[in-house]
Structures are given as C-alpha cells and as structure tokens.
Write a protein that holds these residues in place. Structure first.
Motif, PDB file in Angstrom:
ATOM      1  N   ARG A 108       0.856  -1.196   0.000  1.00 47.70           N
ATOM      2  CA  ARG A 108       0.000   0.000   0.000  1.00 47.70           C
ATOM      3  C   ARG A 108       0.887   1.238   0.000  1.00 47.70           C
ATOM      4  O   ARG A 108       1.638   1.476   0.950  1.00 47.70           O
ATOM      5  N   ILE A 109       0.807   2.003  -1.083  1.00 49.43           N
ATOM      6  CA  ILE A 109       1.701   3.145  -1.297  1.00 49.43           C
ATOM      7  C   ILE A 109       0.903   4.443  -1.219  1.00 49.43           C
ATOM      8  O   ILE A 109      -0.135   4.585  -1.866  1.00 49.43           O
ATOM      9  N   GLY A 110       1.391   5.385  -0.429  1.00 48.91           N
ATOM     10  CA  GLY A 110       0.757   6.693  -0.331  1.00 48.91           C
ATOM     11  C   GLY A 110       1.593   7.751  -1.030  1.00 48.91           C
ATOM     12  O   GLY A 110       2.803   7.849  -0.795  1.00 48.91           O
ATOM     13  N   LEU A 111       0.976   8.538  -1.896  1.00 46.59           N
ATOM     14  CA  LEU A 111       1.665   9.609  -2.626  1.00 46.59           C
ATOM     15  C   LEU A 111       1.213  10.960  -2.099  1.00 46.59           C
ATOM     16  O   LEU A 111       0.017  11.220  -1.970  1.00 46.59           O
ATOM     17  N   ILE A 112       2.166  11.830  -1.825  1.00 45.09           N
ATOM     18  CA  ILE A 112       1.865  13.196  -1.402  1.00 45.09           C
ATOM     19  C   ILE A 112       2.487  14.149  -2.416  1.00 45.09           C
ATOM     20  O   ILE A 112       3.684  14.071  -2.701  1.00 45.09           O
ATOM     21  N   SER A 113       1.670  15.042  -2.962  1.00 43.78           N
ATOM     22  CA  SER A 113       2.124  15.923  -4.041  1.00 43.78           C
ATOM     23  C   SER A 113       1.636  17.344  -3.817  1.00 43.78           C
ATOM     24  O   SER A 113       0.611  17.570  -3.161  1.00 43.78           O
ATOM     25  N   THR A 114       2.362  18.300  -4.401  1.00 40.19           N
ATOM     26  CA  THR A 114       1.965  19.700  -4.321  1.00 40.19           C
ATOM     27  C   THR A 114       1.764  20.309  -5.705  1.00 40.19           C
ATOM     28  O   THR A 114       1.592  21.517  -5.828  1.00 40.19           O
ATOM     29  N   VAL A 115       1.823  19.479  -6.729  1.00 35.84           N
ATOM     30  CA  VAL A 115       1.523  19.898  -8.104  1.00 35.84           C
ATOM     31  C   VAL A 115       0.455  18.949  -8.632  1.00 35.84           C
ATOM     32  O   VAL A 115       0.611  17.727  -8.563  1.00 35.84           O
ATOM     33  N   LYS A 116      -0.630  19.496  -9.147  1.00 35.74           N
ATOM     34  CA  LYS A 116      -1.801  18.701  -9.532  1.00 35.74           C
ATOM     35  C   LYS A 116      -1.469  17.609 -10.544  1.00 35.74           C
ATOM     36  O   LYS A 116      -2.036  16.511 -10.504  1.00 35.74           O
ATOM     37  N   GLU A 117      -0.528  17.901 -11.461  1.00 33.48           N
ATOM     38  CA  GLU A 117      -0.244  16.960 -12.542  1.00 33.48           C
ATOM     39  C   GLU A 117       0.728  15.850 -12.143  1.00 33.48           C
ATOM     40  O   GLU A 117       0.940  14.903 -12.901  1.00 33.48           O
ATOM     41  N   THR A 118       1.322  15.946 -10.962  1.00 36.78           N
ATOM     42  CA  THR A 118       2.343  14.978 -10.563  1.00 36.78           C
ATOM     43  C   THR A 118       1.816  13.564 -10.300  1.00 36.78           C
ATOM     44  O   THR A 118       2.419  12.590 -10.765  1.00 36.78           O
ATOM     45  N   PRO A 119       0.738  13.371  -9.535  1.00 43.65           N
ATOM     46  CA  PRO A 119       0.333  12.007  -9.172  1.00 43.65           C
ATOM     47  C   PRO A 119       0.153  11.073 -10.358  1.00 43.65           C
ATOM     48  O   PRO A 119       0.552   9.908 -10.292  1.00 43.65           O
ATOM     49  N   ALA A 120      -0.450  11.559 -11.456  1.00 42.50           N
ATOM     50  CA  ALA A 120      -0.690  10.685 -12.608  1.00 42.50           C
ATOM     51  C   ALA A 120       0.605  10.106 -13.148  1.00 42.50           C
ATOM     52  O   ALA A 120       0.673   8.927 -13.519  1.00 42.50           O
ATOM     53  N   ALA A 121       1.670  10.925 -13.172  1.00 48.28           N
ATOM     54  CA  ALA A 121       2.960  10.455 -13.689  1.00 48.28           C
ATOM     55  C   ALA A 121       3.537   9.350 -12.815  1.00 48.28           C
ATOM     56  O   ALA A 121       4.103   8.368 -13.311  1.00 48.28           O
ATOM     57  N   PRO A 131       0.995  -3.956 -11.219  1.00 49.78           N
ATOM     58  CA  PRO A 131      -0.434  -3.647 -11.380  1.00 49.78           C
ATOM     59  C   PRO A 131      -1.270  -3.871 -10.130  1.00 49.78           C
ATOM     60  O   PRO A 131      -2.319  -3.242  -9.961  1.00 49.78           O
ATOM     61  N   ASP A 132      -0.818  -4.768  -9.242  1.00 50.67           N
ATOM     62  CA  ASP A 132      -1.619  -5.100  -8.068  1.00 50.67           C
ATOM     63  C   ASP A 132      -1.411  -4.162  -6.875  1.00 50.67           C
ATOM     64  O   ASP A 132      -2.080  -4.314  -5.851  1.00 50.67           O
ATOM     65  N   CYS A 133      -0.502  -3.218  -6.988  1.00 53.63           N
ATOM     66  CA  CYS A 133      -0.235  -2.357  -5.842  1.00 53.63           C
ATOM     67  C   CYS A 133      -1.429  -1.434  -5.580  1.00 53.63           C
ATOM     68  O   CYS A 133      -2.175  -1.058  -6.491  1.00 53.63           O
ATOM     69  N   THR A 134      -1.611  -1.081  -4.321  1.00 54.12           N
ATOM     70  CA  THR A 134      -2.679  -0.172  -3.914  1.00 54.12           C
ATOM     71  C   THR A 134      -2.082   1.210  -3.698  1.00 54.12           C
ATOM     72  O   THR A 134      -1.074   1.348  -2.991  1.00 54.12           O
ATOM     73  N   ILE A 135      -2.682   2.222  -4.305  1.00 56.51           N
ATOM     74  CA  ILE A 135      -2.121   3.572  -4.256  1.00 56.51           C
ATOM     75  C   ILE A 135      -3.150   4.551  -3.692  1.00 56.51           C
ATOM     76  O   ILE A 135      -4.281   4.618  -4.175  1.00 56.51           O
ATOM     77  N   ASP A 171       1.408   1.545   3.764  1.00 57.70           N
ATOM     78  CA  ASP A 171       2.630   0.868   4.211  1.00 57.70           C
ATOM     79  C   ASP A 171       3.869   1.728   4.021  1.00 57.70           C
ATOM     80  O   ASP A 171       4.902   1.500   4.662  1.00 57.70           O
ATOM     81  N   VAL A 172       3.792   2.698   3.099  1.00 54.22           N
ATOM     82  CA  VAL A 172       4.918   3.586   2.838  1.00 54.22           C
ATOM     83  C   VAL A 172       4.366   4.894   2.292  1.00 54.22           C
ATOM     84  O   VAL A 172       3.358   4.907   1.581  1.00 54.22           O
ATOM     85  N   ILE A 173       5.022   5.996   2.648  1.00 51.98           N
ATOM     86  CA  ILE A 173       4.613   7.316   2.168  1.00 51.98           C
ATOM     87  C   ILE A 173       5.706   7.870   1.264  1.00 51.98           C
ATOM     88  O   ILE A 173       6.889   7.861   1.623  1.00 51.98           O
ATOM     89  N   VAL A 174       5.305   8.348   0.101  1.00 47.95           N
ATOM     90  CA  VAL A 174       6.231   8.894  -0.886  1.00 47.95           C
ATOM     91  C   VAL A 174       6.016  10.399  -1.013  1.00 47.95           C
ATOM     92  O   VAL A 174       4.901  10.847  -1.293  1.00 47.95           O
ATOM     93  N   LEU A 175       7.063  11.183  -0.790  1.00 47.76           N
ATOM     94  CA  LEU A 175       7.007  12.617  -1.061  1.00 47.76           C
ATOM     95  C   LEU A 175       7.385  12.810  -2.526  1.00 47.76           C
ATOM     96  O   LEU A 175       8.535  12.607  -2.907  1.00 47.76           O
ATOM     97  N   SER A 176       6.414  13.176  -3.326  1.00 48.68           N
ATOM     98  CA  SER A 176       6.528  13.044  -4.781  1.00 48.68           C
ATOM     99  C   SER A 176       7.484  14.010  -5.453  1.00 48.68           C
ATOM    100  O   SER A 176       7.884  13.774  -6.587  1.00 48.68           O
ATOM    101  N   GLN A 177       7.849  15.111  -4.785  1.00 38.37           N
ATOM    102  CA  GLN A 177       8.685  16.115  -5.433  1.00 38.37           C
ATOM    103  C   GLN A 177       9.914  16.445  -4.595  1.00 38.37           C
ATOM    104  O   GLN A 177       9.879  16.380  -3.365  1.00 38.37           O
ATOM    105  N   TYR A 178      10.973  16.829  -5.273  1.00 41.96           N
ATOM    106  CA  TYR A 178      12.213  17.203  -4.603  1.00 41.96           C
ATOM    107  C   TYR A 178      11.988  18.371  -3.646  1.00 41.96           C
ATOM    108  O   TYR A 178      12.654  18.484  -2.616  1.00 41.96           O
TER     109      TYR A 178
END
Length: 211
Positions: A108-121, A131-135, A171-178
């Motif tokens: 289970r992966i959590g994405l945190i973003s501050t630009v609207k177009e980032t998560p899709a990428a 393909p089976d991962c949960t986001i 299960d893990v948090i990803v900070l999507s941008q530098y």
C-alpha cells in the motif's frame, strides 16, 4: 564523471545538489533549467506537444554537453523520458524512479504531491511495474508556489498536515517532489517516508560506475 540535471523549478536545485555532495561529491553537475515549463503544464493540465518540444530543447542541450547520464528533477515531466529517450544516445533517468522502485517493495503506497499533474505520472509508473499495488494519493495543488513566494513555513506546515493525515493508513509514504524532501526531517511517522534526491544520486552514481 558528469551528470546533466534538467529542472523545471528552482526548488529542485538545493535538494539534488546536497544529495550528490553526500553520495558522490566527485560527480560534476551540469544544470539545465526552464521554469516556464511548469507554467505551461499548469495552464494546459497535461503534457502537450508544445511542452514536449520545449522540454526536448533542454534535453538536446544536456546531451550536447556529453554527460554520463541525464537526470530529471521534476516528476510531472517524467513521462517525457520514454518519448525522448530513443532520440538520444545518453541514458535519461526519471526524477523519481529510484524512489518508486523502493516504494514498490510495499503493498500500500501513499503519494503526497503539491503539483496537480504529478500524481498521474507516478501512478502510471507504479502500476506499470506492479499492477496489483494499492495507491492512495493526496495532492494540495499549487502550494509549491508558496516556496517561490518565500513562504516556506506555510508550505512545510501544509505538507506536514498531508503526511500526518496519511500516516498509518498505508505501508509507505512517498514525497513526490524534490521540493518537499526537506520536510521529511520535520516529522516522525509510523509508516516509512521516502524522498527522491539521495536515491536518485545513488542510482546515477551506480550507473556511471557500471558503464
């Protein structure tokens, strides 16, 4: 050893420079930047042919400098690597692939973003690899501009709020941008918290050593 860095925001400079100084200070960094690209992306909402052509000019300049590899630092433009890579003889890395490969060790992966177009990428990359991962994705659109305006405290507070809201639910948090990497030092989480700069620098260094 030389790495060409392609930027769309000034906020990526400090995190990636610090990461390379820590991981491989002997690597010479070459910077290529076009801050108008982010404005174009925010206006269009997607990677248009015009953006791809403008971005390719940066890649061409970087390739002409004959680096050992080209490294992107803005995640929203990552899909262009697959399009442009066949046109250049030098290896081109996405801004986040080293970090995302680490994230894929978790279910289970959590994405945190501050630009609207980032998560899709990022989601496209994760689902293509697994393909089976949960986001789970949380985005606070546009708050990266607080950094441009010198309002780092407000920016950091809002990023911390997103982290705290997601902590324990994945299960893990990803900070999507530098631009958010420094916030990782401001919080304590129960879920592992991943940032891209050091993972990126290490992957570039390992790639060069194996050439």
């Amino acid at each position: 050893m030389k790495v060409a860095l392609i930027h769309a925001t000034t906020t990526a400079l400090k995190p990636i420079e610090e990461a390379f100084r820590k991981v491989a200070p002997e690597i010479e960094l070459l910077h290529f930047m076009d801050t108008y690209l982010l404005s174009m992306l925010e206006k269009s909402g997607s990677l248009t042919p015009e953006i791809a052509r403008r971005f390719s000019k940066l890649v061409t300049l970087a390739a002409e400098a004959k680096p050992d590899c080209i490294q992107l630092t803005c995640s929203a433009f990552n899909p262009l690597t697959a399009i442009l890579q066949p046109l250049y003889g030098v290896k081109m890395f996405r801004s986040d692939e080293a970090m995302l490969d680490e994230a894929l060790l978790f279910e289970r992966i959590g994405l945190i973003s501050t630009v609207k177009e980032t998560p899709a990428a990022l989601i496209d990359y994760l689902q293509e690899k697994q393909p089976d991962c949960t986001i789970e994705s949380v985005v606070d659109p546009g708050i990266i501009h607080l950094l441009f305006e010198g309002k780092q405290s407000e920016h950091d507070e809002r990023v911390r709020e997103m982290i705290e809201a997601m902590d324990g639910k994945v299960d893990v948090i990803v900070l999507s941008q530098y631009s958010m990497a420094h916030v990782a030092e401001q919080v304590q989480t129960t879920s592992p918290l991943l940032i891209a700069p050091e993972a990126t620098a290490l992957r570039c260094f390992q790639y060069i050593l194996q050439k």
